[in-house]
Design a protein around this motif. Structure first.
Motif, PDB file in Angstrom:
ATOM      1  N   GLY A  39       7.596   4.229   0.514  1.00  0.00           N
ATOM      2  CA  GLY A  39       7.502   3.087  -0.385  1.00  0.00           C
ATOM      3  C   GLY A  39       8.438   3.197  -1.571  1.00  0.00           C
ATOM      4  N   ARG A  41       0.802  -1.228   0.000  1.00  0.00           N
ATOM      5  CA  ARG A  41       0.000   0.000   0.000  1.00  0.00           C
ATOM      6  C   ARG A  41       0.837   1.280   0.000  1.00  0.00           C
ATOM      7  NH1 ARG A  41      -1.116   2.098   5.224  1.00  0.00           N
ATOM      8  NH2 ARG A  41      -0.137   0.913   6.913  1.00  0.00           N
ATOM      9  N   HIS A  42       2.092   1.196   0.378  1.00  0.00           N
ATOM     10  CA  HIS A  42       2.943   2.389   0.374  1.00  0.00           C
ATOM     11  C   HIS A  42       3.663   2.591  -0.958  1.00  0.00           C
ATOM     12  CE1 HIS A  42       2.191   2.995   4.577  1.00  0.00           C
ATOM     13  NE2 HIS A  42       2.710   1.815   4.908  1.00  0.00           N
ATOM     14  N   ASP A  43       3.578   1.587  -1.853  1.00  0.00           N
ATOM     15  CA  ASP A  43       4.294   1.638  -3.122  1.00  0.00           C
ATOM     16  C   ASP A  43       3.425   2.238  -4.224  1.00  0.00           C
ATOM     17  OD1 ASP A  43       6.503   0.272  -1.969  1.00  0.00           O
ATOM     18  OD2 ASP A  43       5.414  -1.620  -2.210  1.00  0.00           O
ATOM     19  N   THR A  72       5.426   8.282   1.859  1.00  0.00           N
ATOM     20  CA  THR A  72       5.022   6.972   2.378  1.00  0.00           C
ATOM     21  C   THR A  72       6.188   6.067   2.750  1.00  0.00           C
ATOM     22  OG1 THR A  72       4.983   5.935   0.182  1.00  0.00           O
ATOM     23  CG2 THR A  72       2.973   7.065   0.918  1.00  0.00           C
ATOM     24  N   GLY A 105      -2.138   0.301  -3.215  1.00  0.00           N
ATOM     25  CA  GLY A 105      -1.544   1.636  -3.179  1.00  0.00           C
ATOM     26  C   GLY A 105      -1.865   2.450  -4.414  1.00  0.00           C
ATOM     27  N   VAL A 144       6.114   8.652  -2.807  1.00  0.00           N
ATOM     28  CA  VAL A 144       6.831   7.684  -1.974  1.00  0.00           C
ATOM     29  C   VAL A 144       7.756   8.372  -0.977  1.00  0.00           C
ATOM     30  CG1 VAL A 144       6.671   5.840  -3.688  1.00  0.00           C
ATOM     31  CG2 VAL A 144       8.675   7.356  -3.701  1.00  0.00           C
TER      32      VAL A 144
END
Length: 416
Positions: A179, A127-129, A177, A150, A174
Motif C-alpha cells: 500500500g 485497507r493496505h494503506d 502490504t 487499514g 506498506v
C-alpha cells in the motif's frame, strides 16, 4: 435493551452539561446583522466568535451578489447531483479559479467542508494503506479516519521527531502490504491558532514516500502573501499533494474544495460518495462564492485590516499578562486555570457585565483544570474594540485568580 435507554445515562462528554448550558453556553442565539456587534438575549454584545475573518459575511457587494444570484436562479437550480444532472459552467469556473489561486492544476468543488474531508479520506485510502496524522486534527479528519479499514498511526501535535518515527513504522508496514502512506495535518489549527509544520513535513519527502493532505480551513484567505493559505505562507505549494479548504471561514459562505493534480481530481470526482450521491450546490451559492473569491484576491486591504486587529489584540493580551499560547494566526486563545464551573462564571461575567461574547472551551475538550476562551478577530473589529476587550479580560483573569468565582457552582444563567 432499547437503543434509547442508554441515552438516559450516557449523555456524552458535552451533553452531560446540556441542562445548564443549552441556549447560553451551548446553542446560543446571536441575532441581527452579522457584524462585530450583535444581539444576545436582547442586548448588544461585542462579538468575537464568528469566523468572518476578512469581513465578507455582510459586505454590501456580497449581499448584492447573493441577492442578484438568488433572483436570477432561485434556490433550486441545478437539480440533482453533479454527476447526473447538476453540472454547470459556473461550477467549473469556480473550480478553475480556485485551482489557479492556490497554484494547483485542478480543484473539485465540495458541498460542505466536514462532509468533504470525511469523503476524501474514504475515497483515497484502502485497507493496505497507512494514514499518519497529527493528534490535534479536526473532528472531520478523525471521523474520516474511522472509515479507514487499514492502519493509522498518530503523532503528538507538531512533533516532527515522532512523525519521523511513525513514517518509519508506516514504511515497514506498506512494504508488507504493497500500500501507500497518506500524511494528514492542518495548515492552521483552529483551537490553538498555531501552524502545522508544513515545511518540515514536506522536507521529509526526501526520506520517505508519502502523499500529504492539508486541511487549511483557517488558513485559506488569511495566511500567505496573497491569502492563498498556510501552504503559500510556507512556500510548499509544489510539495503539498492535496490542498483542502472550506468557504465557511474567510469566504463567509457554504461549500469547500480540494485542489490537486488533474488525475487525482478526476479520480475524486468519480469516487467521492458524498458528492456522487448529494445534490449539487445551488447556483446562488456558486455565484456568491465566485464573488467572494474575487474580493479575497483583489482586496488585500481587508486581510491587512484583519492582521492589524489580530496583532494588536494578541500584543495587548500578552502585555496584560495573559497566556495566548503559541498562536501564529488570527485565532486567539486565552488560557486560564480553573474548573468547568468557574469557566461558566467567567463567561457569564464577560457576557452580562462586559457585553463581550466569545466562545468557551472546557474539559473534556481540553485538559481538566484548564479553560480556553477563544477570540476570532475580524476586519470588522476596531482597535477600540481591542482595547476594551483586553481590559475586560484583564479584569476577569484577576477575579479568577482572586477566587471571586466559585469552583463548584455552575452559573445559573436562566435565573438572571
Amino acid at each position: 435493551m432499547d437503543i434509547f435507554d442508554k441515552i438516559k445515562t450516557q449523555k456524552g462528554n458535552i451533553g452531560q452539561y446540556a441542562k445548564q448550558a443549552h441556549g447560553y453556553f451551548a446553542f446560543p442565539k446571536l441575532e441581527g446583522e452579522i457584524n462585530s456587534r450583535m444581539k444576545f438575549r436582547g442586548k448588544e454584545v461585542l462579538t468575537w466568535s464568528l469566523n468572518n475573518y476578512i469581513g465578507l459575511a455582510n459586505h454590501p457587494e456580497i449581499r448584492k451578489a447573493d441577492a442578484e444570484a438568488a433572483d436570477k436562479w432561485g434556490l433550486a437550480y441545478p437539480m440533482g447531483a453533479r454527476m447526473m444532472s447538476g453540472q454547470t459552467s459556473l461550477h467549473e469556473e469556480l473550480e478553475s479559479k480556485l485551482a489557479e489561486f492556490v497554484g494547483k492544476p485542478d480543484a473539485f468543488l465540495l458541498n460542505f467542508g466536514y462532509q468533504g474531508m470525511v469523503s476524501i479520506i474514504d475515497a483515497l485510502v484502502g485497507r493496505h494503506d497507512v494514514i499518519v496524522y497529527d493528534s490535534e486534527s479536526h473532528a472531520c479528519i478523525m471521523d474520516g479516519l474511522r472509515l479507514h479499514p487499514g492502519k493509522r498511526f498518530v503523532y503528538p501535535h507538531n512533533d516532527m521527531d515522532n512523525l519521523r518515527k511513525e513514517l518509519e513504522r508506516a514504511t515497514k508496514w506498506v512494504e508488507k502490504t504493497g500500500g501507500g502512506i497518506l500524511v494528514i495535518t492542518e495548515g492552521v489549527f483552529g483551537m490553538a491558532g498555531d501552524l502545522g509544520k508544513l515545511d518540515e513535513i514536506c522536507a521529509m519527502k526526501d526520506d520517505f514516500n508519502f502523499r500529504l493532505l492539508v486541511d487549511d480551513a483557517h488558513g485559506f484567505g488569511v495566511m500567505g502573501k496573497n491569502g492563498a493559505g498556510a501552504i503559500e505562507h510556507f512556500g510548499v505549494e509544489d510539495k503539498v499533494d492535496l490542498h483542502f479548504s472550506t468557504f465557511a471561514k474567510a469566504m463567509a459562505g457554504i461549500g469547500a474544495f480540494i485542489a490537486c493534480d488533474e488525475e487525482v481530481g478526476t479520480y475524486l470526482r468519480y469516487t467521492m460518495r458524498s458528492q456522487i450521491f448529494a445534490k449539487s450546490l445551488p447556483m446562488p451559492i456558486v455565484e456568491g462564492s465566485l464573488k467572494r473569491l474575487e474580493m479575497l484576491r483583489t482586496m488585500p486591504e481587508l486581510r491587512e485590516k484583519l492582521w492589524s486587529v489580530a496583532n494588536t489584540l494578541q500584543t495587548g493580551l500578552k502585555d496584560a499578562g495573559l497566556d495566548i499560547g503559541v498562536t501564529e494566526s488570527p485565532v486567539t486563545p486565552v488560557y486560564l486555570s480553573g474548573s468547568v464551573a468557574e469557566g461558566t462564571q467567567v463567561t457569564m461575567d464577560l457576557r452580562e457585565n462586559y457585553n463581550i461574547f466569545c466562545s468557551i472551551v472546557v474539559y473534556p475538550v481540553i485538559p481538566k483544570g484548564q479553560l480556553l476562551l477563544r477570540l476570532i478577530p475580524t476586519a470588522m473589529h476596531s482597535l477600540e474594540d481591542v482595547e476594551y476587550t483586553v481590559n475586560a479580560f484583564k479584569d476577569v483573569a484577576q477575579k479568577l485568580k482572586d477566587g471571586k468565582y466559585s469552583k463548584d457552582k455552575f452559573a445559573d444563567v436562566f435565573k438572571q
